[in-house]
Design an enzyme around this catalytic site. Structure first.
Site, PDB file in Angstrom:
ATOM      1  N   LYS A   6      17.357 -10.067  64.528  1.00 14.40           N
ATOM      2  CA  LYS A   6      17.695  -8.642  64.671  1.00 14.40           C
ATOM      3  C   LYS A   6      18.408  -8.145  63.408  1.00 14.40           C
ATOM      4  O   LYS A   6      18.868  -8.954  62.588  1.00 14.40           O
ATOM      5  CB  LYS A   6      18.581  -8.462  65.903  1.00 14.40           C
ATOM      6  CG  LYS A   6      19.899  -9.237  65.839  1.00 14.40           C
ATOM      7  CD  LYS A   6      20.575  -9.306  67.203  1.00 14.40           C
ATOM      8  CE  LYS A   6      21.883 -10.067  67.122  1.00 14.40           C
ATOM      9  NZ  LYS A   6      22.452 -10.319  68.455  1.00 14.40           N
ATOM     10  N   ARG A 104      28.682  -6.891  78.935  1.00 10.76           N
ATOM     11  CA  ARG A 104      27.840  -6.081  78.054  1.00 10.76           C
ATOM     12  C   ARG A 104      26.633  -5.736  78.925  1.00 10.76           C
ATOM     13  O   ARG A 104      26.771  -4.939  79.827  1.00 10.76           O
ATOM     14  CB  ARG A 104      27.513  -6.844  76.773  1.00 10.76           C
ATOM     15  CG  ARG A 104      27.098  -5.930  75.659  1.00 10.76           C
ATOM     16  CD  ARG A 104      27.119  -6.606  74.316  1.00 10.76           C
ATOM     17  NE  ARG A 104      26.263  -7.791  74.227  1.00 10.76           N
ATOM     18  CZ  ARG A 104      26.175  -8.563  73.155  1.00 10.76           C
ATOM     19  NH1 ARG A 104      26.893  -8.295  72.081  1.00 10.76           N
ATOM     20  NH2 ARG A 104      25.371  -9.608  73.130  1.00 10.76           N
ATOM     21  N   TYR A 231      39.463   6.388  42.557  1.00 11.58           N
ATOM     22  CA  TYR A 231      39.867   7.578  43.313  1.00 11.58           C
ATOM     23  C   TYR A 231      41.278   7.434  43.826  1.00 11.58           C
ATOM     24  O   TYR A 231      41.702   6.344  44.218  1.00 11.58           O
ATOM     25  CB  TYR A 231      38.935   7.770  44.511  1.00 11.58           C
ATOM     26  CG  TYR A 231      37.607   8.391  44.159  1.00 11.58           C
ATOM     27  CD1 TYR A 231      37.533   9.598  43.468  1.00 11.58           C
ATOM     28  CD2 TYR A 231      36.419   7.778  44.533  1.00 11.58           C
ATOM     29  CE1 TYR A 231      36.306  10.181  43.163  1.00 11.58           C
ATOM     30  CE2 TYR A 231      35.190   8.349  44.244  1.00 11.58           C
ATOM     31  CZ  TYR A 231      35.139   9.543  43.557  1.00 11.58           C
ATOM     32  OH  TYR A 231      33.936  10.103  43.266  1.00 11.58           O
ATOM     33  N   MET A 280      31.491   5.099  46.703  1.00  8.53           N
ATOM     34  CA  MET A 280      30.223   5.059  47.417  1.00  8.53           C
ATOM     35  C   MET A 280      29.213   4.150  46.711  1.00  8.53           C
ATOM     36  O   MET A 280      28.478   3.397  47.354  1.00  8.53           O
ATOM     37  CB  MET A 280      29.644   6.468  47.546  1.00  8.53           C
ATOM     38  CG  MET A 280      28.362   6.491  48.349  1.00  8.53           C
ATOM     39  SD  MET A 280      27.659   8.134  48.494  1.00  8.53           S
ATOM     40  CE  MET A 280      28.480   8.740  49.929  1.00  8.53           C
TER      41      MET A 280
HETATM   42  C1  LIG Z   1      22.712 -11.704  68.516  1.00  7.59           C
HETATM   43  C2  LIG Z   1      22.562 -12.549  69.725  1.00  7.59           C
HETATM   44  C3  LIG Z   1      22.466 -13.948  69.607  1.00  7.59           C
HETATM   45  C4  LIG Z   1      22.660 -14.693  68.302  1.00  7.59           C
HETATM   46  O1  LIG Z   1      24.038 -14.936  68.121  1.00  7.59           O
HETATM   47  P1  LIG Z   1      24.563 -15.749  66.842  1.00  7.59           P
HETATM   48  O2  LIG Z   1      26.020 -15.856  67.082  1.00  7.59           O
HETATM   49  O3  LIG Z   1      24.237 -14.910  65.657  1.00  7.59           O
HETATM   50  O4  LIG Z   1      23.863 -17.050  66.820  1.00  7.59           O
HETATM   51  C5  LIG Z   1      22.198 -14.686  70.744  1.00  7.59           C
HETATM   52  N1  LIG Z   1      22.061 -14.077  71.953  1.00  7.59           N
HETATM   53  C6  LIG Z   1      22.159 -12.745  72.106  1.00  7.59           C
HETATM   54  C7  LIG Z   1      21.970 -12.150  73.454  1.00  7.59           C
HETATM   55  C8  LIG Z   1      22.428 -11.933  71.004  1.00  7.59           C
HETATM   56  O5  LIG Z   1      22.548 -10.613  71.153  1.00  7.59           O
END
Ligand SMILES: *Cc1c(COP(=O)(O)O)cnc(C)c1O
Length: 335
Positions: A6, A104, A231, A280
């Site tokens: 991701k 979550r 800045y 920036m």
């Molecule tokens: C991002 C994510 C992972 C990976 O976690 P890492 O700590 O980067 O290995 C695994 N499971 C879920 C549900 C995630 O959202």
């Protein structure tokens, strides 16, 4: 192993990482949102791709791109079942997520009976059932992690008994993979570990970062004691010194948090601290006597600047530093 790619493979290049993992024989990939997975399908990635956080309005897209959504609530379940029927599919591969304490996303453990009843009527093939732990990097024993694992074991038992389905079960991310070898179960979901970090110095030692971020000095100024840099007169030179200007800034993900000495770069093997505010598009670093010229190479992340150490020094984590690296930074792939 599910390879988690991701957020552009944690700020690298999702397409290249995906291709590489497929060549290495990865069983499945995972992204957060459908759009990320659609891009992988477009470049010809054919392995199963889990979508961890599918959005209800994209469910038809998920089916069109042959993606595997994670269902996490009665609403997402019902809506996806509807989409699958609309598209005249059956036994569509899905994954079920339980919320064992992170709060979550996920079905409440008490909803397991509802899920079990629905499974037989739904147009789904349940490929896996999982939960996500909140603090796998904490030293063992960790009461909250044990509580979460205990809940997940009960959920596994229920699912194993109830159907003749044989879903895979999984719980662990990268630090869980290191910290809880007894709970590897069927799959592990590895993200940050693929890129060389594992949230703990000992585990980090067994991995190698897959990428470096380098740049070159744009300009060098001779600064007299008492002159200010950047800045809001962000830094006042306490001595006569040299300051190097580098072409990276907060628009590239080099956050303002790294200003005022919280961040550093490595030049010719020496640490050069960020002085004043991060702009920036540029940062200024104190060079002192480091041997370098305009044009000299600078390591922003890599040898001499570990992403996790830099991030921690500024109150964040490697995940944020890496995934925030902007599009303006060219990615160069060495094969
Ligand atoms: C991002 C994510 C992972 C990976 O976690 P890492 O700590 O980067 O290995 C695994 N499971 C879920 C549900 C995630 O959202």
């Amino acid at each position: 192993m599910i390879g988690v790619i991701k957020a552009n493979a944690y700020g690298s290049v999702a397409s290249s990482i995906a291709e590489k993992l497929v060549r290495l024989g990865i069983e499945a990939l995972a992204v957060a949102y459908a759009k990320e997975a659609a891009q992988l399908r477009q470049i010809g990635i054919k392995v199963p791709i889990l979508v961890f956080y599918p959005q209800l309005e994209n469910f038809n897209n998920i089916i069109h791109h042959n993606l595997e959504p994670v269902l996490y609530s009665k609403k997402s379940w019902g809506k996806f079942a509807e989409s699958v029927r609309e598209e005249k599919k059956a036994a569509y591969p899905i994954h079920i997520k339980y919320n064992t304490g992170l709060n979550r996303i996920g079905f409440h453990p008490d909803e397991a009976n509802w899920v079990l009843e629905e499974i037989s009527n739904a147009p789904f093939e349940v490929k896996s059932i999982y939960s996500h732990l909140g603090q796998t990097e904490s030293p063992k024993p960790d009461a909250e992690t044990e509580r979460q694992i205990g809940l997940f074991k009960e959920i596994m038992q229920k699912h194993k008994k109830a159907n003749d389905l044989k879903p895979e079960f999984h719980l662990l991310n990268t630090s869980g993979l290191f910290n809880y070898p007894e709970y590897h179960l069927d799959w592990v979901r590895v993200g940050i570990g693929l890129y060389g970090f594992a949230n703990n110095p000992e585990w980090n030692g067994t991995l190698q970062p897959v990428a470096q971020l380098k740049t070159n000095i744009t300009q060098i100024h001779e600064i007299k004691a008492g002159e200010t840099v950047g800045y809001n007169c962000g830094w006042k030179a306490p001595r006569n010194t040299r300051v190097g200007v580098l072409p990276i800034g907060h628009a590239d993900g080099f956050s303002r948090q790294y200003g005022h000495g919280k961040g550093w770069v490595s030049i010719d093997g020496h640490k050069a601290q960020v002085v004043g505010n991060v702009c920036m598009d540029m940062i200024m670093v104190e060079l002192g006597d480091i041997s370098c010229d305009e044009g000299s190479e600078v390591v922003v992340i890599g040898s001499g600047v570990r992403a996790d150490e830099l991030a921690e020094n500024a109150g964040t984590i490697s995940y944020e530093l890496l995934s925030a690296l902007g599009n303006r930074i060219p990615r160069i792939i060495k094969t």
